[in-house]
Design an enzyme around this catalytic site. Sequence first.
Site, PDB file in Angstrom:
ATOM      1  N   ASP A   1       0.855  -1.185   0.000  1.00 52.83           N
ATOM      2  CA  ASP A   1       0.000   0.000   0.000  1.00 52.83           C
ATOM      3  C   ASP A   1       0.891   1.235   0.000  1.00 52.83           C
ATOM      4  OD1 ASP A   1      -2.464  -1.374   0.094  1.00 52.83           O
ATOM      5  OD2 ASP A   1      -2.340  -1.568   2.266  1.00 52.83           O
TER       6      ASP A   1
ATOM      7  N   ASP B   1      -6.853  -1.333  -4.934  1.00 50.87           N
ATOM      8  CA  ASP B   1      -7.977  -0.918  -4.085  1.00 50.87           C
ATOM      9  C   ASP B   1      -8.819   0.136  -4.784  1.00 50.87           C
ATOM     10  OD1 ASP B   1      -6.965  -2.573  -2.049  1.00 50.87           O
ATOM     11  OD2 ASP B   1      -5.804  -0.932  -1.169  1.00 50.87           O
TER      12      ASP B   1
END
Length: 152
Positions: free
Chosen positions: A111, A129
């Site tokens: 991330d 995402d």
Amino acid sequence: MIYYLVALAVLLLDQLSKWMVIRNMNVGESISIIPNVFYLTSLRNTGAAWNILEGQFVFFFIITAVVLSVVIYYMQKVGRKQPLLGTALAFIIGGTLGNFSDRLFRGEVVDFIHVYIVHYNYPVFNLADSSLFIGVLLLIIYLIIDGRKGKK
């Protein structure tokens, strides 16, 4: 089919962006792009959103297989005939494969997109995402439009 090419493009962009983060940033390092708004912050996640279900690889493998099977089934059955639905499903496929690839080959999801909304520190996320979010949003829009057509 064009929708599978969109999914592949999402997957490739996601993996390229993660590779660049891994190669150029240390875990925990943060680079300010727009102060107090947007940062690149290198983090790792072994769970789902907000690190829930941390370390549950088998669970994620099963869920991913089920989700991809259902989404690809709908892509073949209906999505390829409906541009908005096909695009939504393509983003969902690409995002699902992006995060699954991380879990499979790295054992964790990379991330790096870190935003502050007003004074809220939004959890760090990635392009996969974002793709999933866009895909679900387009799916909701498709369902609303399709529902209205059914009433007429």
